[in-house]
Design an enzyme around this catalytic site. Sequence first.
Site, short mmCIF file in Angstrom:
data_model
loop_
_atom_site.label_atom_id
_atom_site.label_comp_id
_atom_site.label_asym_id
_atom_site.label_seq_id
_atom_site.Cartn_x
_atom_site.Cartn_y
_atom_site.Cartn_z
N GLU A 24 -6.46 -0.85 -7.19
CA GLU A 24 -5.60 0.03 -7.97
C GLU A 24 -4.54 -0.83 -8.66
O GLU A 24 -3.90 -1.66 -8.01
CB GLU A 24 -4.91 1.04 -7.04
CG GLU A 24 -5.88 1.99 -6.36
CD GLU A 24 -5.24 2.76 -5.20
OE1 GLU A 24 -5.54 3.95 -5.07
OE2 GLU A 24 -4.45 2.18 -4.43
N ASN A 57 -4.71 5.92 -0.94
CA ASN A 57 -3.97 6.22 0.30
C ASN A 57 -3.32 7.59 0.29
O ASN A 57 -3.11 8.19 1.34
CB ASN A 57 -2.93 5.14 0.59
CG ASN A 57 -3.58 3.93 1.25
OD1 ASN A 57 -4.73 4.00 1.68
ND2 ASN A 57 -2.85 2.83 1.34
N SER A 85 0.82 -1.21 0.00
CA SER A 85 0.00 0.00 0.00
C SER A 85 0.85 1.26 0.00
O SER A 85 0.34 2.35 -0.21
CB SER A 85 -0.94 0.01 1.20
OG SER A 85 -0.24 -0.20 2.38
N HIS A 107 -3.32 -3.18 -5.79
CA HIS A 107 -3.59 -2.76 -4.41
C HIS A 107 -5.07 -2.92 -4.08
O HIS A 107 -5.92 -2.17 -4.56
CB HIS A 107 -3.13 -1.31 -4.20
CG HIS A 107 -3.30 -0.87 -2.79
ND1 HIS A 107 -3.78 0.35 -2.43
CD2 HIS A 107 -3.07 -1.53 -1.63
CE1 HIS A 107 -3.83 0.44 -1.12
NE2 HIS A 107 -3.41 -0.69 -0.61
#
Length: 326
Positions: free
Chosen positions: A185, A223, A152, A173
Site C-alpha cells: 500500500e 489492516n 502499519s 506498507h
Amino acid sequence: MMSLSHLSRNVTSSLQKVAAVSQRRAVSTSASGFDSIGVIGLGLMGHGICQVAATSGIHSSVIAFEKEQKFLDSGKNRILKSIEKLVAKEKMTAEKAEQTLASIQWTTDIGALNNVDFIVEAVIENMDLKRDLYTDLGTLCKPETIFASNTSSLSIAEMAAFSGREDKFVGVHFFNPVQLMKLVEVIRTDKTDAAVFKRAHSWVEDIGKVAVSCGDTPGFIVNRLLVPSLMQAMAMVDRNDATVKDIDISMQLGAGHPMGPLHLADYIGLDTCLFIVEGWAQKYPTEPSFFIPKCLKEKVTAGDLGRKSGKGFYNWEGDKRGDPVA
Ligand code: CAA
C-alpha cells in the site's frame, strides 16, 4: 543445498564485479529513478524489504541500517536464510543470490544514509522513537531524499511533520512475509507532493510488487479490514462461541483464506495486534470495530505473543504451528 557460509564466501569474492553490473542496470531499468536507497530497521519487515529491493537489481546500493551490531547481524542472517531457501527451491539462481547480497551495504552508522535517494523506515511502532529518528534524518539527509515509513497503523502525516519535509514523505506498507506477499500500500498525506507519490508508487512496481494507493487513514486498506476481523474472531473465543481450531478451519475452508484469523494473529504477533488496536481504540473511541478482546489482552500480559514466543492461540516450534493451546 548452498550453505550460508558458502553463500557469504561467494558474495565476498564477487562483490566488486556484481556491484559494477548493478550500477549499470540501475540507470536503465528503474522508472522511479532511485539509484541508492536506505532501509532502516532489519526486523521482521525491514529485512524482507531490504532483500526484495536488493533482489530487484535496480539499485546501485541498498544501505541496510541497524543501530546495534547484534540487530544488524540478525537481519543479515534472516536475509541469508531466506535467500538460501529460495536458491534451494530453485526460485532464485546462485548468481542472483550473490548479486542481491553484493548490493547490500551493512552499517550501524546512520551517517551512511546522508546521500541516498529514498529511505524506507521499518523500525518498531513507537512514535517517540520515530519522532527522534525523523528529526535526525531531516537534517542528515540531502534535501531531495524521499522518506517512506512502513508503519502499519501510525499516522504518516505525524511522522512527516517531524521530518521537516512533509512534501517528500509517503507510506509504503508491506505485508508479512515480505518475500512472498505481493501487495504494497502506498500512502499519501494531504501534503505529499504528487510527483513524489508517483515515484514511490513506481518504485514499488520496480521491485516487483503490486502497488495500491490509499490516503492516510487508520490501517490503510488491508489492516482496516483485516484487524477488526481478527478482533471479531477473538471475541468469539471470549464468548466461547466456537473453538480456535474451528474458527480457523471455517475461514480457511469457508472463505478461502490462506490462514485462519487466530493462526494469522499468532503469525503477526499478538503484541503487534494489541498495539494496533489499542492505539486505534484510544484515538477513535467511537468506532465500534476498534475494541480490545479480553483473550488478546490476557495472552499478551502473560507473554504469550504467538509464533515469536512459542505460544499464543497455538503452540509453536519455530515457524511450525502446533496444536491449539488448551
Ligand atoms: N523467504 C523465502 N521463502 C519463503 C519464506 C521467506 N521468508 N517464507 C516461506 N517461504 C517459502 C517456503 O519455503 C515455501 O516454499 P515451497 O512452496 O517451495 O515449499 C513457500 O514459500 C510457501 O511457504 P509455506 O510452505 O510456509 O506455505 P504457505 O503456502 O502456507 O504460504 C503464506 C505461506 C504466504 C504466509 C500464506 O500462508 C499466506 O498468505 N498467509 C497469510 C499471510 C498474511 O495474511 N499476511 C499479512 C499479515 S498482516 C501484515 O503483514 C500487515 C500488518 O501490518 C500487521
